[in-house]
Design an enzyme around this catalytic site. Structure first.
Site, mmCIF file in Angstrom:
data_model
loop_
_atom_site.group_PDB
_atom_site.id
_atom_site.type_symbol
_atom_site.label_atom_id
_atom_site.label_comp_id
_atom_site.label_asym_id
_atom_site.label_seq_id
_atom_site.Cartn_x
_atom_site.Cartn_y
_atom_site.Cartn_z
ATOM 1 N N HIS A 100 0.473 4.523 8.672
ATOM 2 C CA HIS A 100 0.983 3.188 8.980
ATOM 3 C C HIS A 100 2.416 3.019 8.492
ATOM 4 O O HIS A 100 3.224 2.352 9.138
ATOM 5 C CB HIS A 100 0.054 2.108 8.418
ATOM 6 C CG HIS A 100 0.268 1.764 6.984
ATOM 7 N ND1 HIS A 100 -0.286 2.495 5.956
ATOM 8 C CD2 HIS A 100 0.988 0.770 6.384
ATOM 9 C CE1 HIS A 100 0.060 1.957 4.807
ATOM 10 N NE2 HIS A 100 0.843 0.924 5.032
ATOM 11 N N TRP B 113 -9.718 4.010 -1.515
ATOM 12 C CA TRP B 113 -8.857 4.978 -2.207
ATOM 13 C C TRP B 113 -8.480 4.488 -3.601
ATOM 14 O O TRP B 113 -7.316 4.414 -3.964
ATOM 15 C CB TRP B 113 -7.626 5.286 -1.355
ATOM 16 C CG TRP B 113 -6.704 4.130 -1.080
ATOM 17 C CD1 TRP B 113 -7.017 2.832 -0.823
ATOM 18 C CD2 TRP B 113 -5.280 4.199 -1.044
ATOM 19 N NE1 TRP B 113 -5.891 2.079 -0.617
ATOM 20 C CE2 TRP B 113 -4.798 2.904 -0.750
ATOM 21 C CE3 TRP B 113 -4.365 5.221 -1.225
ATOM 22 C CZ2 TRP B 113 -3.455 2.602 -0.633
ATOM 23 C CZ3 TRP B 113 -3.016 4.916 -1.105
ATOM 24 C CH2 TRP B 113 -2.571 3.631 -0.819
ATOM 25 N N SER C 112 0.819 -1.215 0.000
ATOM 26 C CA SER C 112 0.000 0.000 0.000
ATOM 27 C C SER C 112 0.849 1.259 0.000
ATOM 28 O O SER C 112 0.534 2.230 -0.690
ATOM 29 C CB SER C 112 -0.960 -0.001 1.191
ATOM 30 O OG SER C 112 -0.253 -0.140 2.404
ATOM 31 N N GLU C 113 1.943 1.292 0.772
ATOM 32 C CA GLU C 113 2.888 2.406 0.703
ATOM 33 C C GLU C 113 4.308 1.932 0.923
ATOM 34 O O GLU C 113 4.554 0.981 1.683
ATOM 35 C CB GLU C 113 2.585 3.481 1.758
ATOM 36 C CG GLU C 113 1.740 4.625 1.256
ATOM 37 C CD GLU C 113 0.271 4.366 1.503
ATOM 38 O OE1 GLU C 113 -0.553 5.102 0.934
ATOM 39 O OE2 GLU C 113 -0.045 3.424 2.238
ATOM 40 N N THR C 114 5.213 2.628 0.262
ATOM 41 C CA THR C 114 6.639 2.509 0.547
ATOM 42 C C THR C 114 7.100 3.849 1.109
ATOM 43 O O THR C 114 6.854 4.893 0.514
ATOM 44 C CB THR C 114 7.439 2.164 -0.713
ATOM 45 O OG1 THR C 114 7.042 0.872 -1.199
ATOM 46 C CG2 THR C 114 8.931 2.144 -0.418
#
Length: 274
Positions: free
Chosen positions: A74, A195, A45-47
């Site tokens: 997170h 999202w 989902s994110e780096t």
């Protein structure tokens, strides 16, 4: 060129729960196109990318597989987990990002990591986008908005858990995402976060949106300390304390992976922080 890579599950005390984030510490910034390519390759989902500016103070940037993100809670907790693990003596550190300023991270009790985030409560709206109402299978009781997302408020936790979202319709609300929320039965409030325009249909646990959710429910429930649950497939618990200007958001973290990214030397042209 080799870069360290970590993957951490945040807002959970068990592996394969909460939300996963990749963390890549850097000695200097790489080109934006390369950061985005790494995030897409990681496909979480994110780096988060970190550059230490002085002892205990890091610049941080967050990328989904699709785009750079202004604020990701997170992945910030996951980054703190990595820094704290590399330096057991460190008890407090600061991350800075253009959109949100400085974020202070502390080791908390019982293995928790606490993040001090800006207080970003949603506000009332006079007109609700039709794509929002059509994109949710159940009509909300109320709709609010912040810079980050539309807030669809429901009276009952069962509605939040059971509703379905139409990604094609919700994508039209870009750049804002959509959070649905209600009072909880075993916690103070629950939520889910959609999202599709910025990362994926549903985020597993979204720390950043609790900078808005916690003030909202603190006012409605009449207390500043709240326990929250994000009711995604993986699920995650967040412990929130609302102050006048900040929201303290705490959670557990679990290391899943530690590895190395191998990049051809020709890709490593550094640039100043964006």
């Amino acid at each position: 060129m080799k870069l360290p890579l970590y993957q951490v599950d945040a807002f959970t005390d068990r592996l394969f729960g909460g939300n996963y984030a990749a963390v890549v510490p850097l000695s200097c910034w790489l080109p934006d196109t390369l950061l985005q390519a790494i995030a897409a390759e990681n496909n979480v989902s994110e780096t988060a990318f970190l550059v230490e500016q002085q002892p205990g103070h890091f610049a941080i940037r967050w990328f989904s597989p699709l785009a750079e993100i202004d604020f990701c809670g997170h992945a910030t907790l996951a980054s703190a987990h990595v820094v704290f693990s590399r330096d057991p003596a460190c008890q407090q550190l600061t991350f800075s990002a253009p959109a949100v300023g400085e974020l202070e991270l502390r080791r908390g009790e019982g293995g928790l990591i606490q993040m001090s985030a800006p207080r970003l409560p949603p506000v009332a709206v006079s007109q609700v986008p039709p794509e929002l109402l059509a994109g949710l299978s159940l009509p909300p009781e109320e709709v609010l908005v912040s810079d980050q997302a539309w807030f669809a408020v429901y009276a009952d936790e069962r509605a939040v858990r059971s509703l379905q979202a139409d990604p094609q319709l919700l994508t039209r609300l870009a750049p804002r995402d959509v959070v649905v929320t209600a009072p909880g039965r075993e916690v103070d409030f629950v939520s889910r976060y959609f999202w599709p325009a910025n990362g994926g249909l549903e985020d597993m646990v979204t720390g950043s949106i609790h900078a808005g959710l916690a003030p909202l429910w603190a006012e409605r429930l009449g207390r500043r300390t709240l326990r929250a649950y994000q009711a995604s497939a993986r699920g995650g618990y967040l412990y929130c304390e609302v102050a006048d200007e900040r929201v303290l958001i705490s959670g557990h973290t679990v290391l899943y992976l530690e590895g190395v990214i191998h990049l051809p030397d020709g890709l490593q042209g550094a640039q100043n922080a964006g």
